[in-house]
Design a protein around this motif. Structure first.
Motif, PDB file in Angstrom:
ATOM      1  N   ARG A 217       0.835  -1.204   0.000  1.00 38.14           N
ATOM      2  CA  ARG A 217       0.000   0.000   0.000  1.00 38.14           C
ATOM      3  C   ARG A 217       0.866   1.250   0.000  1.00 38.14           C
ATOM      4  O   ARG A 217       0.609   2.207  -0.731  1.00 38.14           O
ATOM      5  N   TYR A 218       1.893   1.245   0.841  1.00 34.08           N
ATOM      6  CA  TYR A 218       2.790   2.408   0.912  1.00 34.08           C
ATOM      7  C   TYR A 218       3.543   2.603  -0.399  1.00 34.08           C
ATOM      8  O   TYR A 218       3.745   3.731  -0.853  1.00 34.08           O
ATOM      9  N   GLN A 219       3.966   1.501  -0.992  1.00 31.06           N
ATOM     10  CA  GLN A 219       4.686   1.601  -2.262  1.00 31.06           C
ATOM     11  C   GLN A 219       3.774   2.149  -3.360  1.00 31.06           C
ATOM     12  O   GLN A 219       4.225   2.900  -4.240  1.00 31.06           O
ATOM     13  N   PHE A 220       2.500   1.776  -3.304  1.00 35.14           N
ATOM     14  CA  PHE A 220       1.537   2.305  -4.269  1.00 35.14           C
ATOM     15  C   PHE A 220       1.485   3.828  -4.169  1.00 35.14           C
ATOM     16  O   PHE A 220       1.500   4.536  -5.189  1.00 35.14           O
ATOM     17  N   VAL A 221       1.423   4.348  -2.944  1.00 33.76           N
ATOM     18  CA  VAL A 221       1.386   5.800  -2.738  1.00 33.76           C
ATOM     19  C   VAL A 221       2.687   6.431  -3.219  1.00 33.76           C
ATOM     20  O   VAL A 221       2.681   7.471  -3.889  1.00 33.76           O
ATOM     21  N   LYS A 222       3.811   5.813  -2.887  1.00 35.14           N
ATOM     22  CA  LYS A 222       5.106   6.361  -3.305  1.00 35.14           C
ATOM     23  C   LYS A 222       5.220   6.428  -4.823  1.00 35.14           C
ATOM     24  O   LYS A 222       5.714   7.414  -5.380  1.00 35.14           O
ATOM     25  N   ASP A 223       4.757   5.380  -5.501  1.00 33.67           N
ATOM     26  CA  ASP A 223       4.781   5.371  -6.969  1.00 33.67           C
ATOM     27  C   ASP A 223       3.922   6.497  -7.525  1.00 33.67           C
ATOM     28  O   ASP A 223       4.277   7.129  -8.533  1.00 33.67           O
ATOM     29  N   LEU A 224       2.791   6.766  -6.868  1.00 37.39           N
ATOM     30  CA  LEU A 224       1.904   7.835  -7.303  1.00 37.39           C
ATOM     31  C   LEU A 224       2.588   9.199  -7.117  1.00 37.39           C
ATOM     32  O   LEU A 224       2.468  10.084  -7.974  1.00 37.39           O
ATOM     33  N   VAL A 225       3.300   9.343  -6.022  1.00 32.03           N
ATOM     34  CA  VAL A 225       4.045  10.582  -5.761  1.00 32.03           C
ATOM     35  C   VAL A 225       5.113  10.789  -6.827  1.00 32.03           C
ATOM     36  O   VAL A 225       5.291  11.893  -7.350  1.00 32.03           O
ATOM     37  N   GLU A 226       5.820   9.730  -7.166  1.00 33.81           N
ATOM     38  CA  GLU A 226       6.867   9.840  -8.181  1.00 33.81           C
ATOM     39  C   GLU A 226       6.290  10.161  -9.555  1.00 33.81           C
ATOM     40  O   GLU A 226       6.942  10.800 -10.379  1.00 33.81           O
ATOM     41  N   LYS A 227       5.052   9.760  -9.779  1.00 35.44           N
ATOM     42  CA  LYS A 227       4.404  10.027 -11.067  1.00 35.44           C
ATOM     43  C   LYS A 227       3.906  11.468 -11.159  1.00 35.44           C
ATOM     44  O   LYS A 227       4.137  12.157 -12.153  1.00 35.44           O
ATOM     45  N   TYR A 228       3.227  11.950 -10.112  1.00 35.62           N
ATOM     46  CA  TYR A 228       2.583  13.267 -10.173  1.00 35.62           C
ATOM     47  C   TYR A 228       3.397  14.395  -9.549  1.00 35.62           C
ATOM     48  O   TYR A 228       3.059  15.563  -9.719  1.00 35.62           O
ATOM     49  N   LYS A 229       4.446  14.090  -8.790  1.00 35.05           N
ATOM     50  CA  LYS A 229       5.336  15.090  -8.180  1.00 35.05           C
ATOM     51  C   LYS A 229       4.608  16.143  -7.337  1.00 35.05           C
ATOM     52  O   LYS A 229       4.823  17.342  -7.498  1.00 35.05           O
ATOM     53  N   PRO A 230       3.757  15.751  -6.401  1.00 32.49           N
ATOM     54  CA  PRO A 230       3.089  16.759  -5.557  1.00 32.49           C
ATOM     55  C   PRO A 230       4.085  17.397  -4.592  1.00 32.49           C
ATOM     56  O   PRO A 230       5.023  16.748  -4.121  1.00 32.49           O
ATOM     57  N   LYS A 231       3.877  18.682  -4.302  1.00 37.42           N
ATOM     58  CA  LYS A 231       4.753  19.390  -3.356  1.00 37.42           C
ATOM     59  C   LYS A 231       4.216  19.307  -1.926  1.00 37.42           C
ATOM     60  O   LYS A 231       4.980  19.353  -0.974  1.00 37.42           O
ATOM     61  N   LYS A 232       2.888  19.206  -1.804  1.00 39.07           N
ATOM     62  CA  LYS A 232       2.271  19.185  -0.478  1.00 39.07           C
ATOM     63  C   LYS A 232       1.398  17.939  -0.353  1.00 39.07           C
ATOM     64  O   LYS A 232       0.458  17.746  -1.133  1.00 39.07           O
TER      65      LYS A 232
END
Length: 372
Positions: A23-38
């Motif tokens: 689950r955490y890796q799924f979120v991390k992959d999403l962060v790496e894809k969309y590059k959110p700042k906050k």
């Protein structure tokens, strides 16, 4: 929620890596894809996901919210800067904050986030809280992306030790149709699209059961105007801040100055040692001993393709070694830190020994010999 408690129910069907890590890796992959700042994690519990996300270079603001302050306080120290963070400040800024409060309440500190995660949260909500949840997250906070994960009750038949729910604090567990129906209606009401996926694959031949953890990824269709956000903003805070850490950053002038000074001294020392070794090599030849132009070979790791011009030559005069600032500024790391030669001069003024005209870093060989 408590990952250990849930994982013991899934040991018959072995998930590798463990389900919570997926689950955490799924979120991390999403962060790496969309590059959110906050990024905000609602129901952050022991801060494990926040700890993982603090290493994502795109994130500048991390916030966690949980109804149980004690659980956060037990592990919040893992979010504090380490000594190495002060010795080697990052080029990005990072602020991490933890709040004690309910996702059923609105607080202005949760405005302006790009990504909001709700990992194994909604099944812990009372019916009254679940009714308020969409308005708080999608209506008030209105981030660009929301990730919600929750147990898939259809998978429970494959978990022998599950009698009703996977965790004693769960108020409900939805099957795929129930979760997707709720998610689609929520997305429709608040102007989001939603895609469904999950982690924890079922055994071969039982694909219809679906993922062990079902996930909905909501993406806002339209940008929210500042006026609409302001109209929803409560006048006072309702959450209690229990932790805040501001990481050292090169965007902070004091940390940048320290980094530049250290790099300038380090670079000048390298040039000086090379200069001194060459002088010893040339012996008493006065013409070659007094002046040395460093070759591209000895500084290739630092200068790259930068050509050392005649007016950038370091030299020895009597007991003094002069290293021109123009030479030091040519080194990639110094150049990257300062940006401009004028900034370099400003940052080291009064902090590094310079020649009378301020054009070169100076070392006194006589004093060094006495100390040795």
């Amino acid at each position: 929620m408590d990952e250990n408690f849930q994982e013991e129910f899934t040991q018959i069907i072995k998930f590798e890596p463990p389900l919570y890590k997926q689950r955490y890796q799924f979120v991390k992959d999403l962060v790496e894809k969309y590059k959110p700042k906050k990024v905000a994690d609602l129901g952050c519990a022991d801060c494990s996901l926040l700890w993982m996300l603090k290493f994502c270079s795109c994130i500048e603001v991390l916030a966690g919210l949980d109804i149980c302050a004690n659980v956060m306080k037990e592990k919040m120290h893992i979010l504090s800067p380490l000594p190495v963070d002060y010795l080697q400040p990052s080029e990005r800024s990072l602020t991490v904050t933890l709040h004690h409060g309910s996702v059923a309440h609105k607080d202005p500190c949760m405005l302006g986030f790009d990504l909001v995660t709700c990992i194994e949260l909604i099944e812990h909500l009372e019916e009254s809280e679940l009714k308020k949840f969409p308005e708080v997250v999608f209506g008030f906070m209105a981030p660009s992306i929301v990730v919600i994960s929750t147990p898939n009750s259809e998978f429970n038949s494959l978990l022998p030790r599950v009698m009703l729910y996977r965790h004693p604090d769960h108020k409900f567990e939805w099957n795929q149709a129930q979760f997707q129906g709720w998610a689609l209606e929520t997305a429709r009401c608040y102007g989001y699209s939603v895609e469904f996926t999950g982690v924890g694959h079922p055994p071969t031949g039982m694909e219809k059961v679906g993922f062990c953890t079902q996930i909905g990824v909501f993406v806002r269709k339209y940008s929210q105007t500042g006026e609409s956000v302001q109209s929803e903003k409560p006048m006072e805070a309702v959450y209690k801040t229990v932790f805040k850490a501001v990481y050292p950053s090169l965007k902070d002038e004091k940390y940048l100055q320290n980094a530049v000074i250290n790099e300038v001294i380090f670079t000048a020392q390298i040039i000086k040692h090379r200069l001194m070794s060459k002088r010893e090599e040339y012996g008493d030849d006065p013409e070659r001993k007094s002046k040395f132009q460093p070759s591209m070979d000895c500084f290739s790791d630092y200068l790259g393709k930068v050509v050392v011009e005649k007016n950038m030559e370091p030299f020895i005069s009597g007991n003094e070694v002069h290293i021109p600032l123009t030479t030091i500024f040519s080194f990639p790391k110094v150049n990257r830190l300062c940006g401009t030669f004028e900034k370099l001069c400003k940052l080291i003024a009064g902090k590094v020994t310079l020649s009378s005209d301020g054009s070169a870093v100076m070392f006194n060989i006589e004093h060094e010999n006495e100390e040795n």
